[in-house]
Motif scaffolding. Structure first.
Motif, PDB file in Angstrom:
ATOM      1  N   VAL A 181       2.368   6.722  -6.827  1.00 22.77           N
ATOM      2  CA  VAL A 181       1.294   7.244  -7.667  1.00 22.77           C
ATOM      3  C   VAL A 181       0.805   8.605  -7.187  1.00 22.77           C
ATOM      4  CG1 VAL A 181      -1.009   6.790  -8.601  1.00 22.77           C
ATOM      5  CG2 VAL A 181       0.612   4.905  -8.304  1.00 22.77           C
ATOM      6  N   TRP A 182       0.672   8.769  -5.862  1.00 22.98           N
ATOM      7  CA  TRP A 182       0.132  10.018  -5.323  1.00 22.98           C
ATOM      8  C   TRP A 182       1.195  10.903  -4.668  1.00 22.98           C
ATOM      9  CZ3 TRP A 182      -2.897   5.625  -5.462  1.00 22.98           C
ATOM     10  CH2 TRP A 182      -4.159   5.761  -6.048  1.00 22.98           C
ATOM     11  N   GLY A 183       2.354  10.342  -4.350  1.00 23.43           N
ATOM     12  CA  GLY A 183       3.407  11.116  -3.712  1.00 23.43           C
ATOM     13  C   GLY A 183       3.605  10.721  -2.261  1.00 23.43           C
ATOM     14  N   PRO A 184       4.815  10.992  -1.709  1.00 24.11           N
ATOM     15  CA  PRO A 184       5.139  10.533  -0.360  1.00 24.11           C
ATOM     16  C   PRO A 184       4.239  11.093   0.729  1.00 24.11           C
ATOM     17  CG  PRO A 184       6.816  12.034  -1.214  1.00 24.11           C
ATOM     18  CD  PRO A 184       5.932  11.683  -2.360  1.00 24.11           C
ATOM     19  N   HIS A 235       0.840  -1.210   0.000  1.00 22.19           N
ATOM     20  CA  HIS A 235       0.000   0.000   0.000  1.00 22.19           C
ATOM     21  C   HIS A 235       0.872   1.254   0.000  1.00 22.19           C
ATOM     22  CE1 HIS A 235      -2.998  -2.779   2.204  1.00 22.19           C
ATOM     23  NE2 HIS A 235      -3.393  -2.673   0.954  1.00 22.19           N
ATOM     24  N   ARG A 236       1.882   1.306   0.857  1.00 19.85           N
ATOM     25  CA  ARG A 236       2.718   2.495   0.973  1.00 19.85           C
ATOM     26  C   ARG A 236       3.493   2.759  -0.314  1.00 19.85           C
ATOM     27  NH1 ARG A 236       3.483   4.651   6.046  1.00 19.85           N
ATOM     28  NH2 ARG A 236       5.474   5.543   5.391  1.00 19.85           N
ATOM     29  N   GLN A 237       3.987   1.705  -0.951  1.00 23.00           N
ATOM     30  CA  GLN A 237       4.707   1.890  -2.207  1.00 23.00           C
ATOM     31  C   GLN A 237       3.798   2.468  -3.281  1.00 23.00           C
ATOM     32  OE1 GLN A 237       6.193  -2.189  -2.607  1.00 23.00           O
ATOM     33  NE2 GLN A 237       8.265  -1.389  -2.653  1.00 23.00           N
ATOM     34  N   LEU A 238       2.600   1.910  -3.400  1.00 25.42           N
ATOM     35  CA  LEU A 238       1.672   2.400  -4.408  1.00 25.42           C
ATOM     36  C   LEU A 238       1.280   3.848  -4.145  1.00 25.42           C
ATOM     37  CD1 LEU A 238      -0.621  -0.734  -4.779  1.00 25.42           C
ATOM     38  CD2 LEU A 238       0.846   0.224  -6.557  1.00 25.42           C
ATOM     39  N   LEU A 239       0.975   4.150  -2.907  1.00 19.63           N
ATOM     40  CA  LEU A 239       0.569   5.523  -2.580  1.00 19.63           C
ATOM     41  C   LEU A 239       1.695   6.513  -2.837  1.00 19.63           C
ATOM     42  CD1 LEU A 239      -1.434   4.655   0.633  1.00 19.63           C
ATOM     43  CD2 LEU A 239      -2.384   5.809  -1.382  1.00 19.63           C
ATOM     44  N   ALA A 240       2.929   6.147  -2.448  1.00 21.83           N
ATOM     45  CA  ALA A 240       4.060   7.048  -2.648  1.00 21.83           C
ATOM     46  C   ALA A 240       4.368   7.239  -4.130  1.00 21.83           C
ATOM     47  CB  ALA A 240       5.296   6.506  -1.918  1.00 21.83           C
TER      48      ALA A 240
END
Length: 247
Positions: free
Chosen positions: A185-188, A178-183
């Motif tokens: 695609v949407w940013g850190p 989840h954290r990898q995808l969010l970072a």
């Protein structure tokens, strides 16, 4: 997480072409068109400094060689020189000054990517080429052409939907947290916003899966992340409906 690359190149067309190619491979690219801009980006990088620098030499306000010296004073980030200058003496001086490689223009994007992987490998880090094509059952994805089809019919995706799908394609068959995808695609700053993933994964499943409640391609790894089914395994089973709903 996407590897961070600083691209220093004053030629607008080259800069745009290389930036697009690197972004397609999954790199987080920042660009500079001058020595001053490169120095400012380097000084203000904070806790997320570049992990590789692609550096042109003839910049409008100075020499890229000066920036190489600055980078080398502060660390061992790989630096690839890109220049039209071909003299051996010039190449040798830059390599002795700390450059990891020297590419003479013109060269292909494929060669640039390969040289980047070699520079990282020399520092003990393996970076594999990104997967840019995916085919599994009815679903075909071509990241280079930004084309997605299902059963031969084009599928229209929003930019965010495509960005999420592209990130999964580049790691097809592997779980992406989840954290990898969010970072990526949407940013850190969005790493805690898991509702984004649930929303957009639901939208992708509605467009790509025959039965969105029992997906066969866009799979949930409960409590961890998501996985795009391995294209080499046509028998990858559908998820139970309750897993998909929880995803």
């Amino acid at each position: 997480m996407s590897r961070r690359v600083l691209l220093v190149e004053d030629d607008r067309e080259l800069r745009s072409t290389w930036q697009a190619a690197l972004a397609l491979e999954g790199f987080a690219v920042r660009t500079a068109a001058s020595l001053a801009e490169a120095q400012a980006l380097w000084r203000h990088a904070g806790e997320a400094p570049p992990e590789l620098v692609i550096l042109d030499l003839g910049l409008p306000d100075g020499e890229g060689e000066d920036f190489l010296a600055q980078v080398r004073r502060q660390g061992q980030v790989p630096v690839l020189i890109v220049s039209a200058r071909q003299a051996d003496a010039h190449k040798i001086r830059l390599l002795d000054a700390g450059a990891d490689d020297y590419l003479v223009k013109p060269f292909s994007v494929g060669e640039l990517l390969a040289r980047m992987r070699v520079a990282w490998r020399h520092r003990g880090t393996t970076v594999n080429p990104a997967a840019l094509h995916y085919r599994h059952g009815e679903v075909c994805i071509d990241l280079t052409e930004r084309r997605v089809t299902r059963a031969g019919e084009p599928v229209r995706l929003t930019p965010t939907e495509f960005g999420l799908l592209a990130r999964l394609v580049r790691s097809a068959g592997q779980v992406v947290t989840h954290r990898q995808l969010l970072a990526d695609v949407w940013g850190p700053e969005a790493v805690e916003q898991t509702q984004y993933l649930r929303l957009y994964m639901g939208q992708l499943r509605a467009k790509l899966e025959a039965q969105p409640s029992a997906p066969r391609w866009l799979l949930t790894e409960p409590g961890v992340g998501y996985r795009l089914a391995d294209p080499a395994d046509p028998a990858d089973p559908a998820e139970p409906a309750e897993d998909a709903a929880a995803g």
